[in-house]
Scaffold this active site. Sequence first.
Site, PDB file in Angstrom:
ATOM      1  N   CYS A   1       6.921  -3.850  -0.724  1.00 30.40           N
ATOM      2  CA  CYS A   1       7.810  -4.734  -1.189  1.00 30.40           C
ATOM      3  C   CYS A   1       9.305  -4.150  -1.060  1.00 30.40           C
ATOM      4  O   CYS A   1      10.319  -5.128  -1.058  1.00 30.40           O
ATOM      5  CB  CYS A   1       7.522  -5.056  -2.720  1.00 30.40           C
TER       6      CYS A   1
ATOM      7  N   ASP B   1      -1.051  13.097 -32.214  1.00 23.21           N
ATOM      8  CA  ASP B   1      -2.022  13.309 -31.096  1.00 23.21           C
ATOM      9  C   ASP B   1      -1.589  14.461 -30.230  1.00 23.21           C
ATOM     10  O   ASP B   1      -0.691  14.465 -29.373  1.00 23.21           O
ATOM     11  CB  ASP B   1      -2.000  11.999 -30.255  1.00 23.21           C
TER      12      ASP B   1
ATOM     13  N   CYS C   1       5.488  -4.549  -7.388  1.00 23.75           N
ATOM     14  CA  CYS C   1       4.353  -5.193  -6.839  1.00 23.75           C
ATOM     15  C   CYS C   1       3.209  -4.336  -6.979  1.00 23.75           C
ATOM     16  O   CYS C   1       1.944  -4.812  -6.563  1.00 23.75           O
ATOM     17  CB  CYS C   1       4.592  -5.286  -5.175  1.00 23.75           C
TER      18      CYS C   1
ATOM     19  N   CYS D   1       9.238   1.701  -2.219  1.00 20.85           N
ATOM     20  CA  CYS D   1       7.938   1.125  -2.134  1.00 20.85           C
ATOM     21  C   CYS D   1       7.766   0.782  -0.594  1.00 20.85           C
ATOM     22  O   CYS D   1       8.574  -0.293  -0.085  1.00 20.85           O
ATOM     23  CB  CYS D   1       7.853  -0.078  -3.017  1.00 20.85           C
TER      24      CYS D   1
ATOM     25  N   CYS E   1       4.959   0.915  -8.096  1.00 24.31           N
ATOM     26  CA  CYS E   1       5.932   0.212  -8.016  1.00 24.31           C
ATOM     27  C   CYS E   1       6.053  -1.138  -9.110  1.00 24.31           C
ATOM     28  O   CYS E   1       5.073  -1.547  -9.260  1.00 24.31           O
ATOM     29  CB  CYS E   1       5.961  -0.566  -6.528  1.00 24.31           C
TER      30      CYS E   1
END
Length: 450
Positions: A231, A356, A209, A228, A206
């Site tokens: 929260c 990479d 939070c 979430c 989230c």
Amino acid sequence: MGIRTQFAITAGKSSQWILQTFFKGGSSFPGQLALKIDPKILDTLAKDYEIVVVTGTNGKTLTTALTVNILRQEFDEVLTNPTGANMEQGIVSTFLTAKRKKGQKKFAVLEIDEASLSRVTKYIQPKLFLFTNIFRDQMDRYGEIYTTYRLIVDGAAAAPDAPIICNGDSPIFNSIDTKNPRKYYGFNHLPEKEQLAHYNTDGVLCPKCHHILHFKMITYANLGDYYCPNCGFHRPELDVQLTEMVHMDNVSADFVIDNAKYGIAVGGMYNVYNALAATAVAEYYQVAPEKIRAGLSYDEKVFGRQETITIEGKECTLVLVKNPVGLNQVIDMMALAPYQFSLVSLLNANYADGIDVSWIWDGDYEQFSEMTIPKVIAGGDRHQDMTLRLKVAGIPEERLTEIPNLEDVITAIKSLPTDKVYILATYTAVLQLRKSLASQGYIEGGMNGA
């Protein structure tokens, strides 16, 4: 228009004509030349255009192509950058190709690289932004996903009155406030089911939070109806919704968006998202469903996006892959094929690919070991890395051949045991392969991206 700008336009157009006439390519150099002469040339070239910008990690090129196809059903002139030249010099080159017509509404639908957006919006004022998704991609260039998101948000902020149409199923697009107003598109095609994303998925914390997000529905990766439980952060209300997946296989899909049925001639859930995004733009411009339907059904394969090339009777499907999420969606699409196929996997590590190559270890190549693919070829500049990854994925050594040179790869394709072949390649490998195929007469032009 000043003398400097006039000279820059003349030099750019002249170099464009020479490259296209004698070398069958050159999508970025004319813009690079014009910018050297006049760094502010976009001020002039882009004047009076209704500019729609498409950006994000995956899906930019096909979403742009579909959007252009739809808008061309409604409007006379729609300029675009079809070769994937999506950095600043490529955008200038695109406007150099424009044919000026008076008295018509002029659209430009531009695919723009995430890292280039803020540089481009210094000189042009888009009227609309379309954000497709943000996934880990070319870590050496972009960094983590929130760094990439900040790049495109800052780029869009230079035109704060232009709305952002963004993927509502992606938590990152709801993570911070933006200067630009936002509209959202997404999927609402399945009944609710409490679930978590796969453990090897990015972007599932989230943003408010930092607890793990839960999902009522997942399409793939971290896309879906998220919330979430700690929260209350949750997916926003969707302005454009896909409410039914009627049919999907490896070469096509049919679906319902806002009570209208549409179809596309490419397979995979990730391409349905591209069609949904293009439809969201069309609805913003109040294009009628029948014109949207005609635009989406336009069956012209885009460069490296399930592009079909015939090599001595072998039907080869060329697909660009560049990061784990995109790769996994391509593999899921291939798993829908009702026929046996051979596999060619080409890995380069040039700047445009991302230097990479560790991302291949996050891709689900293990799925290939469950498909009984009779022959697999590993090639490209990093053929050894590709070979090792496929061996670890469970491809038997007797089915796996390592071929560094692309000319030799083309020769080997001719004797593969299946009539169908999937070629997965990173960006510069796609360019190199197409150049070789063009020189041998299998396709027209190499689209060298120079």
